[in-house]
Every structure is written in C-alpha cells, then in structure tokens.
Design an enzyme around this catalytic site. Structure first.
Site, short mmCIF file in Angstrom:
data_model
loop_
_atom_site.label_atom_id
_atom_site.label_comp_id
_atom_site.label_asym_id
_atom_site.label_seq_id
_atom_site.Cartn_x
_atom_site.Cartn_y
_atom_site.Cartn_z
N GLU A 212 26.08 -1.03 18.26
CA GLU A 212 24.90 -0.32 17.75
C GLU A 212 24.10 0.27 18.92
OE1 GLU A 212 22.21 -2.57 15.14
OE2 GLU A 212 20.55 -1.41 15.98
N SER B 219 26.99 -10.70 8.79
CA SER B 219 28.36 -10.24 8.51
C SER B 219 29.24 -11.36 7.97
CB SER B 219 28.96 -9.65 9.79
OG SER B 219 28.75 -10.53 10.87
N CYS C 38 24.47 2.21 8.64
CA CYS C 38 23.36 1.65 7.87
C CYS C 38 22.16 2.59 7.97
CB CYS C 38 22.99 0.28 8.44
SG CYS C 38 21.50 -0.38 7.69
N HIS D 116 27.12 -0.01 12.26
CA HIS D 116 26.44 0.10 13.55
C HIS D 116 26.19 1.55 13.98
CE1 HIS D 116 27.32 -4.05 13.88
NE2 HIS D 116 28.60 -3.93 14.18
N SER E 128 29.84 -12.44 16.54
CA SER E 128 28.73 -11.77 15.87
C SER E 128 27.42 -12.10 16.60
CB SER E 128 28.67 -12.21 14.41
OG SER E 128 27.36 -12.04 13.91
N CYS F 208 23.95 -8.57 4.91
CA CYS F 208 22.69 -7.82 4.77
C CYS F 208 23.03 -6.53 4.00
CB CYS F 208 22.13 -7.48 6.14
SG CYS F 208 23.24 -6.42 7.07
N HIS G 199 31.66 -8.02 12.14
CA HIS G 199 32.06 -9.03 13.12
C HIS G 199 32.40 -10.33 12.44
CE1 HIS G 199 29.88 -6.61 16.42
NE2 HIS G 199 31.16 -6.36 16.41
S1 SF4 Z 1 23.20 -3.38 9.29
FE1 SF4 Z 1 21.62 -3.98 10.72
S2 SF4 Z 1 19.92 -2.65 10.21
FE2 SF4 Z 1 21.32 -2.51 8.54
S3 SF4 Z 1 20.53 -4.00 7.05
FE3 SF4 Z 1 22.08 -5.03 8.34
S4 SF4 Z 1 20.92 -5.98 9.97
FE4 SF4 Z 1 19.60 -4.47 9.02
#
Ligand code: SF4
Length: 529
Positions: free
Chosen positions: A128, A264, A98, A76, A220, A12, A41
C-alpha cells in the site's frame, strides 16, 4: 471459563470487497484470472484461490496469453506508473483498490499538484505504501519510526498521511515530532476507522483476559500490529496462523481467553480456532461434565441433525393427527444422519484448508463415519420394510436420489459439473428429503391418500429445514464463495436471501394459522406459530 471473540475480527470492508470482486469474476468468466501480488496476506486463502485458478503474479511478464487473462489490482492499490504500464500491455484490468486507500491516493495527488512534499507514515515494505509513494511525483518520504523523523529536512510545505493500518498513537507521536520541524505541515488522519476500532477492541480485551489469540498471516502487517498491541497489555499473547499452531499450547492456566484476527483473516480460519479453543476449554471440564461433553459432541456432529429430524417427525405426526410411531421417528433420524454424513464424506472440501471441527473429524475418522452411515441406512431401510412396502420403496428411492445427487458428474463441457453445482440445489434437495421422511413417510403407513394435513406438515418441515440450512449458509458465505459452493446466499447474496427467508417465514406463519380452524391439522399448528 470464558472465550470471547472480538466483534471486529476478520475481513475488513476493503478486503471483503476485493475477495468478492475476484470470486464474482471467477464465477462468470472463462479467462484466466491473476491478482497483482497476493490478493490478501493470508497463505491459506491464497491456496484456496489457487485451487480455483486464481493466481498471484509479481510481474505482468508472467502472463503469457494476455488476450485471455484478467488482472485484478488488489485492495492495497498500485502506483500510477505501474497502472499505466499494465494498461498499455493490453491486459484486461479490474481495479479492486479499497476506496479508503483510493482516498489517501487522492489526497497525495492533490497536494503533490499543489507543490507539497508528502510524508507517508507507514511500513516501507508494504505494497500500500509503495503504491502511495508512486503518487508523490518523486517527492515522497516514508517514515516508519519516531527516530526517522530526525532525518527529514526542514520544509514548510509538507503534507502528512498514514498507511491505513497504522496505529493511531504511534502516528500521533510521529506527527507531533514532524510539526516541531515543519510547523505548517498539513496533516491527514488517514488511518482506516476499521483499523482503529479493531486495535481499540484488542487493547481493551487484552487487559481483561488471561490470554489473547491473534489469528492471521505471519506476513500480514496489520495482524502483527494487533499482536504487538495485545502483547503490551497481556504477556500471554499468541499470534497464530491456523489451529495447527495451537497444538503445544497449554490452556490449563487460562480461564478467560480473547480472540481477534487481522483484516485479511477469513471467517473459516477464525471458526476453526474458536473450535479448537472451546475444545481445549471443554477438556478441562472432563471430570465434571461428561454429559456436557457428549452434548457438545452431538452438536458438532450430525447426531444433532438426527435428533432434529426425529423431533420434526414427531411434530409432523401430531400435526396430521397420526398416532405417534417411534419407528418412524427412528427412520427419520437414521436416514437424516446417514445422508448428512454421506453428503459430507462424498463432497469434502479441499483438505486442511476449509472446515470446522466437524470436517476435521470427518477427515480423521472417515472410515468410522462410513460404517456408521452405512449401518444407519441399513437399519432405516429395514425398519421401513417392516412397516410397509410403500414406505420401504419411498425411502429406498430417496436414498438412491441422494447418492446420485452426490456422485454423478456431468460432461466436462457443461457449465455445471454435478447436481451440487446447481445454485441452491443443496438447500432445496435437503429440505425436500427432510419433508418426505418426517411428514410423508408416517402418512404412508395408513391407507392415507393425499390430504391437506399432509401438505401442511410437508410444507412446515420443508420450510423449517430450508430456513435453517440457508441461515447457516449465510454464516458460511465467505468460505462457500472461496471454494465455489453454489448455496442460496452465494447465488442471491446475503440481503436477498434474508428477504426470501422472511417471505417463507410469513407463508409458514399464515399456513399454520389457518390450517387448524379449517380442520386441516390439529391445534398444534397454533402452538407452532
Ligand atoms: S483495505 Fe485497508 S483501508 Fe480498506 S477497509 Fe481494509 S484496512 Fe481499511
């Protein structure tokens, strides 16, 4: 037979950003690099990071030389007290939290300041959530299940947030129940949009497919949640970490397979899983598709590049109006095959960590590949010798240059350990070598002197190979960064590389358009535009 990869599979934004921050620092810094907890993770990626000197720690006391260390806070995030403690230790800290997690932290901070109690819906053990709890000033409650709502006290001044990777349906149910107790609760949907989209896609895919593969670390939480969601719709759901987990799976009953991956999971693991599934599916076609299987094998190995070199050599001869020679086509194919195989064998990536079908196959049949590469280069040199001495000498020195490029190492104290570490050297050297064997060697057969047609053919061959290799490096930018490979996209970044490739394409187009009317090349150049 259908194998579908979810559009949302893989890193992500937050994880990609954190990995990029760490790898950029690793590229330029000489200090030791630590991450506060595992950066992501995914055990395989953590191993790769360790091989680059990036170590996860659980406690700052583990860092002995604090003046020569950088500590990265992972996506996190962490609690404010912990942050204070780290800063006061004198460590240099880089924050890779993030921004979306940072947003949830700011909501909690604001409402705690307004005297609200905060309910965090999430996994108690998740870092987190641990970090978010630190912003509640000791007035936070973690809720993981619907049942746990019964235990919370009645309170009108409550702020409710979710861990960013929670499931929206589960969160909504919990919120409904909280509202029964605390009717004035202020609720924020802090589930990350990337999580929502990923979960929605997996749910839809699982209903359509015969089997689902969810790729990602067993540690994860978001990957486990994806596997749970898929399992609800499709009983043949497999949560796997690497292709090794698929050895015992019988693909026989499945004609439609869906694949997704946690936030991840790096691309190189997803690619390997896709390779393995395609392999299993193509084995099912064995009896009816020997030719198809051969074709797939050629694509997955360097035979495909060898065929490409032969074709490019043919085009370059036609461009230059040189009589077509099968010998030069064979020389180009054999040479390119041999050098590509040697390059892969001599510069293998860390075993078992990165790689596709091709790398796996090179590890398993290394000796066989050495023999085929050796034979190919001997044949290529023999054919060149048979043609003309200059052709042989050119090819021989090109071969030596390739060996030097792959084997010579620089002194320890130098910034670059070998030629391969020079940014973009792989793309440029490969394009030059292809340009020479496909465009220049055939021209050496005659008493050809330097001419415009030869230059156009060389530029065309160089440009095509450069664009192709840089484009495939764009797809591998993630794994190349992880193992420290200095390709053009790693050095310039994805966007700038695309701009460079567009400029090269325009130059090629212009050269091909004018070269025939000017009498430099045959009319084939029009066809190539
Ligand atoms: S780290 Fe968490 S909040 Fe940030 S983009 Fe990835 S899933 Fe979304």
């Amino acid at each position: 037979m259908e194998v579908k990869l979810a559009k949302t599979a893989g890193f992500c934004m937050g994880v990609r950003r954190a990995v990029d921050i760490v790898l950029d620092i690793a590229q330029h810094e000489t200090s030791r690099i630590y991450t506060y907890g595992p950066l992501i993770h995914n055990p395989q990626t953590i191993e790769l990071l360790k091989s680059r000197g990036i170590r996860p720690i659980e406690n700052i006391e583990e860092i002995k030389d604090k003046n020569n260390a950088i500590l990265i806070i992972r996506a996190h995030g962490i609690a404010p007290d912990e942050r204070k403690k780290i800063k006061s230790s004198g460590l240099k800290v880089v924050d890779a939290t993030c921004p979306k997690v940072g947003y949830v932290q700011s909501i909690i901070k604001k409402h705690t300041g307004l005297d609200y109690s905060v309910i965090i819906v999430g996994d108690r053990e998740h870092p987190e959530v641990d970090g978010l709890l630190g912003y509640t000033g000791g007035r936070g409650i973690i809720i993981s299940t619907l049942e746990e709502v019964d235990k919370i006290p009645y309170n009108e001044k409550v702020c409710v947030v979710a861990q960013t990777t929670q499931n929206l349906d589960d969160y909504n149910k919990i919120v409904e129940k909280i509202k029964e107790k605390c009717s004035q609760a202020v609720v924020f949907n802090t589930i990350c949009s990337s999580t929502e989209q990923r979960q929605a896609e997996v749910t839809a895919m699982a209903s359509e497919m015969d089997a689902m593969f969810i790729v990602g670390g067993k540690n994860s939480a978001n990957t486990r949640r994806l596997a749970d969601l898929a399992q609800k719709k499709q009983s043949s759901t497999f949560h796997i970490e690497t292709p090794a987990d698929m050895e015992k799976i019988d693909f026989g009953p499945y004609n439609r397979i869906g694949v997704s991956a946690g936030a991840s999971t790096p691309n190189w693991i997803i690619d390997r899983v896709m390779d393995k599934i395609m392999d299993g599916q193509s084995r099912k076609l064995k009896n009816i598709g020997t030719l198809l299987n051969l074709w797939i094998y050629a694509i997955k190995t360097d035979i495909y590049s060898a065929i490409g070199a032969g074709c490019l050599c043919l085009v370059c001869m036609l461009l230059q109006n040189i009589p077509v020679s099968l010998t030069f086509i064979a020389i180009a194919s054999l040479f390119v095959y041999a050098m590509h195989v040697l390059h892969r064998l001599l510069g293998r990536k860390p075993a078992n960590l990165v790689g596709s079908f091709r790398e796996e196959s090179y590890q398993r049949y290394g000796k066989l590949y050495y023999y085929t590469a050796g034979l190919s280069i001997v044949f290529a040199l023999a054919l060149a010798f048979n043609k003309a001495l200059p052709v042989f000498l050119f090819l021989f020195f090109l071969f030596l240059a390739g060996l030097i490029y792959n084997t010579i190492t620089f002194p320890e104290q130098w910034n670059f350990k070998s030629f391969k570490d020079l940014p973009g050297s792989k793309n440029i050297s490969m394009s030059v070598a292809w340009g020479i064997v496909t465009a220049i060697l055939p021209a050496l057969d005659k008493d050809y002197s330097f001419n415009a047609g030869l230059t156009v053919a060389f530029v065309f061959s160089f440009g095509i190979v450069f664009i192709r290799s840089a484009m495939s490096d764009i797809l591998e930018i993630q794994s190349d960064k992880l193992i420290g490979q200095e390709t053009i996209p790693v050095f310039f970044g994805r966007k700038r590389t695309i701009t460079i490739l567009k400029i090269i394409s325009l130059i090629l187009l212009a050269v091909l358009l004018v070269s025939s009317p000017l009498g430099w090349t045959s009319s084939l150049s029009f066809l190539l535009t």
